[in-house]
Design a protein around this motif. Structure first.
Motif, PDB file in Angstrom:
ATOM      1  N   UNK A 199      66.135  82.149   1.131  1.00  0.00           N
ATOM      2  CA  UNK A 199      66.289  81.699   2.524  1.00  0.00           C
ATOM      3  C   UNK A 199      65.785  80.284   2.755  1.00  0.00           C
ATOM      4  N   UNK A 200      65.025  79.725   1.794  1.00  0.00           N
ATOM      5  CA  UNK A 200      64.539  78.357   1.963  1.00  0.00           C
ATOM      6  C   UNK A 200      65.678  77.352   1.923  1.00  0.00           C
ATOM      7  N   UNK A 201      66.855  77.761   1.437  1.00  0.00           N
ATOM      8  CA  UNK A 201      67.984  76.851   1.322  1.00  0.00           C
ATOM      9  C   UNK A 201      68.863  76.787   2.543  1.00  0.00           C
ATOM     10  N   UNK A 202      68.406  77.305   3.694  1.00  0.00           N
ATOM     11  CA  UNK A 202      69.222  77.286   4.915  1.00  0.00           C
ATOM     12  C   UNK A 202      69.584  75.862   5.331  1.00  0.00           C
ATOM     13  N   UNK A 203      70.837  75.681   5.720  1.00  0.00           N
ATOM     14  CA  UNK A 203      71.310  74.376   6.170  1.00  0.00           C
ATOM     15  C   UNK A 203      72.421  74.582   7.192  1.00  0.00           C
ATOM     16  N   UNK A 204      72.372  73.815   8.293  1.00  0.00           N
ATOM     17  CA  UNK A 204      73.407  73.940   9.319  1.00  0.00           C
ATOM     18  C   UNK A 204      74.718  73.348   8.811  1.00  0.00           C
ATOM     19  N   UNK A 205      75.794  74.150   8.931  1.00  0.00           N
ATOM     20  CA  UNK A 205      77.102  73.682   8.462  1.00  0.00           C
ATOM     21  C   UNK A 205      78.163  73.736   9.548  1.00  0.00           C
ATOM     22  N   UNK A 206      77.858  74.382  10.683  1.00  0.00           N
ATOM     23  CA  UNK A 206      78.876  74.517  11.729  1.00  0.00           C
ATOM     24  C   UNK A 206      78.200  74.646  13.083  1.00  0.00           C
ATOM     25  N   UNK A 207      78.793  74.014  14.100  1.00  0.00           N
ATOM     26  CA  UNK A 207      78.340  74.152  15.479  1.00  0.00           C
ATOM     27  C   UNK A 207      79.555  74.454  16.343  1.00  0.00           C
ATOM     28  N   UNK A 208      79.481  75.537  17.105  1.00  0.00           N
ATOM     29  CA  UNK A 208      80.582  75.953  17.968  1.00  0.00           C
ATOM     30  C   UNK A 208      80.165  75.860  19.429  1.00  0.00           C
ATOM     31  N   UNK A 209      81.058  75.353  20.264  1.00  0.00           N
ATOM     32  CA  UNK A 209      80.786  75.287  21.694  1.00  0.00           C
ATOM     33  C   UNK A 209      80.928  76.667  22.320  1.00  0.00           C
ATOM     34  N   UNK A 210      79.909  77.085  23.058  1.00  0.00           N
ATOM     35  CA  UNK A 210      79.939  78.362  23.768  1.00  0.00           C
ATOM     36  C   UNK A 210      79.050  78.188  24.996  1.00  0.00           C
ATOM     37  N   UNK A 211      79.663  78.048  26.155  1.00  0.00           N
ATOM     38  CA  UNK A 211      78.927  77.764  27.385  1.00  0.00           C
ATOM     39  C   UNK A 211      77.846  78.810  27.650  1.00  0.00           C
ATOM     40  N   UNK A 212      76.611  78.324  27.839  1.00  0.00           N
ATOM     41  CA  UNK A 212      75.452  79.175  28.138  1.00  0.00           C
ATOM     42  C   UNK A 212      75.251  80.267  27.089  1.00  0.00           C
ATOM     43  N   UNK A 213      75.527  79.948  25.823  1.00  0.00           N
ATOM     44  CA  UNK A 213      75.315  80.930  24.746  1.00  0.00           C
ATOM     45  C   UNK A 213      73.905  81.490  24.824  1.00  0.00           C
ATOM     46  N   UNK A 214      73.785  82.819  24.763  1.00  0.00           N
ATOM     47  CA  UNK A 214      72.484  83.431  25.036  1.00  0.00           C
ATOM     48  C   UNK A 214      72.084  84.514  24.052  1.00  0.00           C
ATOM     49  N   UNK A 215      73.035  85.233  23.462  1.00  0.00           N
ATOM     50  CA  UNK A 215      72.672  86.336  22.568  1.00  0.00           C
ATOM     51  C   UNK A 215      73.771  86.569  21.544  1.00  0.00           C
ATOM     52  N   UNK A 216      73.372  86.974  20.344  1.00  0.00           N
ATOM     53  CA  UNK A 216      74.315  87.339  19.289  1.00  0.00           C
ATOM     54  C   UNK A 216      73.883  88.663  18.661  1.00  0.00           C
ATOM     55  N   UNK A 217      74.835  89.386  18.118  1.00  0.00           N
ATOM     56  CA  UNK A 217      74.563  90.658  17.431  1.00  0.00           C
ATOM     57  C   UNK A 217      75.551  90.806  16.284  1.00  0.00           C
ATOM     58  N   UNK A 218      75.044  91.087  15.081  1.00  0.00           N
ATOM     59  CA  UNK A 218      75.919  91.314  13.939  1.00  0.00           C
ATOM     60  C   UNK A 218      76.340  92.772  13.895  1.00  0.00           C
ATOM     61  N   UNK A 219      77.636  93.024  13.862  1.00  0.00           N
ATOM     62  CA  UNK A 219      78.226  94.361  13.818  1.00  0.00           C
ATOM     63  C   UNK A 219      78.629  94.651  12.374  1.00  0.00           C
ATOM     64  N   UNK A 220      77.749  95.334  11.645  1.00  0.00           N
ATOM     65  CA  UNK A 220      77.979  95.592  10.224  1.00  0.00           C
ATOM     66  C   UNK A 220      79.194  96.480  10.003  1.00  0.00           C
ATOM     67  N   UNK A 221      79.422  97.436  10.905  1.00  0.00           N
ATOM     68  CA  UNK A 221      80.524  98.366  10.737  1.00  0.00           C
ATOM     69  C   UNK A 221      81.876  97.665  10.733  1.00  0.00           C
ATOM     70  N   UNK A 222      82.073  96.728  11.653  1.00  0.00           N
ATOM     71  CA  UNK A 222      83.365  96.064  11.795  1.00  0.00           C
ATOM     72  C   UNK A 222      83.392  94.649  11.221  1.00  0.00           C
ATOM     73  N   UNK A 223      82.252  94.192  10.689  1.00  0.00           N
ATOM     74  CA  UNK A 223      82.205  92.861  10.123  1.00  0.00           C
ATOM     75  C   UNK A 223      82.422  91.767  11.147  1.00  0.00           C
ATOM     76  N   UNK A 224      81.817  91.932  12.339  1.00  0.00           N
ATOM     77  CA  UNK A 224      82.001  90.977  13.436  1.00  0.00           C
ATOM     78  C   UNK A 224      80.656  90.475  13.950  1.00  0.00           C
TER      79      UNK A 224
END
Length: 386
Positions: A199-224
């Protein structure tokens, strides 16, 4: 009731068992009394010969039914996170995360730091063999109810714990002391993959615009990846691996009324997510994206349901949509007969005053008294009553 070591010992005794002649019976299928694919029969055989049949949920030949049995009993986990020796692991060779697509099953013998596992499996190349598997083909695993509990989490799983030592700890300390701090910009999703398992090798590679982005959740079942912000709930697929990983928008956006605050899985109803905005709690069906208002309450921040039906939530007591929240965690007991909206008059809080959201029906079997206290009314005919 047996234990995890007994299960593994019984499974190891099957190593080398073959179909004799190929495509016919062996000791496992003869014991089960059924001729056919015998990977799950082998799990049942090892369980029965180590006094663990009840621990794995009973006798099964059909892998999908066995996985659903673990799920029904609250002992199912998607992916490989937390997997341990003795767990019953289920595979889909196409790489889906769908229980209905499961092709094969085995018993976990060992867990390795590179996210691979060693398994004991029947009906693999017409024999019972030891295999090394990676997470790409694993749908999930069931955690048998062994006497004495499961095997301990492997020490080499790359998870830092209290008392951990070695190079991983030194790397973490170095990064914390010398790495520049970077704040994410508002209204953005930032993607930080790594170049290896470190995990020490983390590096930002992408930035996406999302107005007032506030929360994310990884859905392992559906890969989303589910995200919420402003008045939207949006999903993304991950393409590529390591530094080539990127998020790609997937499916139609879901519109909600207020500013999206949080997304949580509903442990009482697999396949349902719970989303909060400024004044509402929504249930979202992961498969159909159907949205239902579960409750209306002022400035709710986060809301979740336990597998037993209990609801827990936080809200801002100062009615400030921009505040992070208050010092109170609210608890609501499970419904008596069926899933129902919160009863604002019948719950307790930890540290703080009880808030009473308006417009919600009382919990079945209870009616509110003046002052918000509750009394039980006589129950008429219902489930379990004549």
């Amino acid at each position: 009731m047996g234990n995890v070591q007994g299960m593994l010992t019984a499974a190891r005794k099957l190593l080398g068992v073959r179909e004799n002649p190929p495509g016919s019976n062996n000791i496992v299928t003869r014991w089960y009394g059924l001729r056919g694919p015998w990977c799950n029969m082998a799990v049942s055989y090892a369980a029965a010969h180590s006094d663990n049949l009840a621990a794995v949920g009973g006798k099964f030949a059909y892998t999908v039914a066995h996985a659903r049995s673990f799920q029904k009993r609250g002992r199912w986990h998607y992916g490989v996170g937390g997997i341990r020796p003795g767990d019953t692991v289920f595979f889909d060779w196409s790489g889906s995360r769908s229980i209905g697509a499961i092709d094969h099953v085995g018993i976990v013998e060992a867990v390795h730091s590179d996210r691979t596992i060693t398994t004991l499996e029947g009906n693999t190349s017409d024999a019972f063999r030891r295999r090394r598997r990676n997470s790409a083909c694993i749908v999930g695993y069931g955690r048998p109810a062994y006497k004495g509990g499961s095997a301990s989490t492997p020490s080499g799983d790359n998870i830092l714990r209290r008392g951990s030592e070695g190079n991983a700890v030194k790397t973490l300390q170095k990064n914390r002391a010398g790495a520049p701090r970077r704040r994410g910009r508002r209204g953005r999703l930032h993607v930080f993959p790594t170049s290896s398992s470190d995990p020490a090798g983390l590096k930002e590679v992408q930035t996406l615009t999302f107005t007032k982005a506030h929360a994310v959740l990884w859905d392992e079942q559906n890969g989303l990846l589910w995200a919420t912000g402003a008045t939207l709930v949006r999903t993304y697929r991950v393409s590529g691996t390591l530094r080539a990983a990127r998020l790609r928008k997937h499916g139609p956006d879901i519109t909600i009324v207020g500013n999206g605050h949080d997304i949580q899985p509903c442990y009482a109803r697999p396949g349902i997510l719970l989303v909060t905005d400024s004044h509402r709690v929504y249930s979202v069906d992961e498969a159909t994206r159907a949205v239902t208002v579960v409750a209306k309450m002022p400035y709710v921040k986060s809301y979740v349901r336990h597998a037993g039906g209990q609801a827990m939530w936080t809200a801002d007591p100062d009615m400030n949509d921009s505040a992070w929240g208050g010092s109170t965690v609210h608890l609501q007991g499970p419904p008596l007969h069926h899933p129902a909206p919160l009863n604002p008059n019948c719950h307790r809080s930890i540290r703080g005053p009880v808030t009473r959201p308006a417009g919600l029906s009382p919990r079945p079997g209870r009616v509110p008294r003046a002052g918000g206290r509750c009394r039980r009314r006589s129950a008429g005919p219902g489930p379990g009553r004549g």
